[in-house]
Write an enzyme that holds these catalytic residues in place. Structure first.
Site, mmCIF file in Angstrom:
data_model
loop_
_atom_site.group_PDB
_atom_site.id
_atom_site.type_symbol
_atom_site.label_atom_id
_atom_site.label_comp_id
_atom_site.label_asym_id
_atom_site.label_seq_id
_atom_site.Cartn_x
_atom_site.Cartn_y
_atom_site.Cartn_z
ATOM 1 N N HIS A 247 43.793 -5.141 20.647
ATOM 2 C CA HIS A 247 44.156 -5.544 19.367
ATOM 3 C C HIS A 247 45.590 -5.450 19.083
ATOM 4 O O HIS A 247 46.126 -4.173 19.441
ATOM 5 C CB HIS A 247 43.208 -4.837 18.237
ATOM 6 C CG HIS A 247 41.831 -4.884 18.304
ATOM 7 N ND1 HIS A 247 41.148 -3.598 18.783
ATOM 8 C CD2 HIS A 247 40.880 -5.709 18.367
ATOM 9 C CE1 HIS A 247 39.802 -4.204 19.021
ATOM 10 N NE2 HIS A 247 39.612 -5.527 18.688
ATOM 11 N N SER B 83 36.869 -8.639 15.488
ATOM 12 C CA SER B 83 37.666 -7.612 15.165
ATOM 13 C C SER B 83 39.073 -7.952 14.803
ATOM 14 O O SER B 83 39.668 -7.120 14.205
ATOM 15 C CB SER B 83 37.663 -6.368 16.367
ATOM 16 O OG SER B 83 37.871 -7.206 17.564
ATOM 17 N N ASP C 211 45.841 -0.911 20.492
ATOM 18 C CA ASP C 211 44.816 -0.447 21.265
ATOM 19 C C ASP C 211 44.931 -1.369 22.659
ATOM 20 O O ASP C 211 45.931 -2.224 22.848
ATOM 21 C CB ASP C 211 43.594 -0.063 20.920
ATOM 22 C CG ASP C 211 42.963 -1.343 20.274
ATOM 23 O OD1 ASP C 211 43.276 -2.629 20.663
ATOM 24 O OD2 ASP C 211 41.784 -0.934 19.662
#
Ligand SMILES: *[C@@H]1O[C@H](CO)[C@@H](O)[C@H](O)[C@H]1NC(C)=O
Ligand SMILES: *[C@@H]1O[C@H](CO)[C@@H](O)[C@H](O)[C@H]1NC(C)=O
Ligand SMILES: *[C@@H]1O[C@H](CO)[C@@H](O)[C@H](O)[C@H]1NC(C)=O
Ligand SMILES: *[C@@H]1O[C@H](CO)[C@@H](O)[C@H](O)[C@H]1NC(C)=O
Length: 362
Positions: free
Chosen positions: A326, A39, A323
């Site tokens: 990340h 991610s 978040d």
């Protein structure tokens, strides 16, 4: 015969087309850039997968030009900045988009990264479907066959083209957070000590990097795992035992990073016609000024991703975490800056990405 001529003309057309693109926009330092990762790098590959690990909803992407959805941050991510520093006018497209397109869309590179994915294929599957590194390499095989067709099925031309490209492999975080340290869904924690687990991961990554080499990659930057034990998610779900971060996680990750640095050295010694480099994300991200660990967006109960209905922080340039796990765009930019142009000798071994890109190979 007619068909053959047409095909050659098409090849010439493609090459001319690429050249004009370079003339207008400045020639990128490498003709193509391929990205394997999770991610930190995903730019939309998970959008249509049945998984909880996706970022195609607000507030993700709010600072991205034209609101492109699927990146796990507010704006651009790690490979977006690296592509830009390499001189690419646009981000490298996700495999999910190039897969059904003609080969020309794949020529300047493809991003195969998938949120929650890992070196191990079971990693991240507790969240749903995921494109593991093994599968990302299979997708690359498919891209190569398209490029080969485009270059007139000339094996030597395809090989020459592919060896001038830059490849980055950014994997391992989920093998810790979404596997080893997620003991409600996985048993690796019971099966392996941290040292054994690092060895198991490195053995598998070593074979995967050899597959990439056999597919023609000759300039490969391998990212280490960052300071996972200091992410808001890790700190909310584990006991820090009075420490600033979750030392148990950071120590485990460091065993992997130390081994990865040696693995890269070994690959360079064994495959002398290729150059691999290790980018020490852990080192880079643990040397900034003291920062706030508060995520910029309001995270969902699970602690990792943004709540679509939650508030976001006032100034996104002041937050490190977007978040629960990340980085914000500005933090990605800082990581990309030092990956590309090392500031300290410990940032990368043996060279940073700008030097890797410029190397002349035999
Ligand atoms: C294949 O490409 C090479 C350049 O890499 C070129 O020299 C050669 O003539 C090409 N062969 C054919 C059959 O087109
Ligand atoms: C490199 O070569 C040595 C000697 O042949 C071998 O023992 C080692 O496993 C190789 N390492 C890798 C990463 O291929
Ligand atoms: C946000 O923070 C940055 C960095 O501290 C600062 O330069 C900028 O002026 C701030 N922007 C606003 C709108 O407050
Ligand atoms: C990254 O590098 C660019 C160009 O040198 C610079 O303008 C920018 O401020 C840097 N950003 C960060 C977050 O370090």
């Amino acid at each position: 015969m007619k068909f053959f001529q047409f095909k050659s003309l098409f090849v010439v057309y493609v090459l001319l087309n690429l050249q004009t693109q370079y003339l207008v926009l400045g020639k990128p330092r490498v003709p193509c850039f391929f990205i394997f990762g999770d991610s930190m790098s995903d730019n939309g590959n998970n959008n249509n997968l049945a998984t909880l690990a996706k970022a195609n909803y607000k507030p993700y992407g709010i600072d991205f030009p034209k609101r492109s959805m699927g990146r796990f941050t507010n704006g651009r991510n790690l490979p977006d900045f690296i592509a830009r520093y390499l001189g690419f006018p646009k981000p490298i497209p996700p495999f999910a988009r190039t897969m059904y397109a003609k080969g020309i869309k794949s020529l300047r590179g493809v991003n195969y990264a998938s949120g929650a994915a890992g070196i191990r294929s079971e990693t991240g599957q507790a969240k749903g479907m995921v494109i593991s590194l093994d599968e990302q390499l299979r997708n690359h095989e498919y891209t190569i066959s398209k490029i080969d067709r485009l270059l007139g099925r000339n094996e030597s031309a395809t090989r020459t083209y592919l060896q001038r490209c830059l490849y980055v492999v950014e994997m391992g975080s989920n093998d810790y957070l979404n596997n080893y340290f997620s003991s409600s869904s996985y048993t690796t924690n019971l099966l392996f000590s941290p040292q054994e687990y690092a060895s198991v991961l490195l053995k598998q990554l070593s074979s995967q990097l050899k597959i990439l080499y056999n597919q023609g990659a000759r300039k490969v930057a391998v990212f280490g795992v960052g300071v996972l034990g200091c992410t808001p998610f890790a700190m909310a779900t584990h006991d820090t035992r009075g420490s600033l971060c979750v030392d148990e996680i950071n120590n485990a990750v460091q065993l992997f990073n130390i081994g990865l640095k040696s693995l890269v050295q070994e690959l360079n010694a064994n495959f002398t016609d290729a150059k691999h480099t290790f980018i020490d994300l852990y080192q880079i991200s643990s040397q900034g000024p003291p920062v706030s660990f508060t995520p910029c967006c309001q995270v969902k109960l699970s602690g990792e991703q943004c709540d679509p209905y939650g508030k976001i922080c006032g100034n996104r340039s002041e937050a490190i975490f977007w978040d629960g796990v990340h980085p914000t765009e500005i933090a990605f930019m800082a990581l990309a800056n030092r990956s590309f142009n090392a500031q300290l000798p410990s940032d990368s071994h043996p060279f940073d990405i700008s030097h890797l890109a410029q190397l002349k190979l035999p």
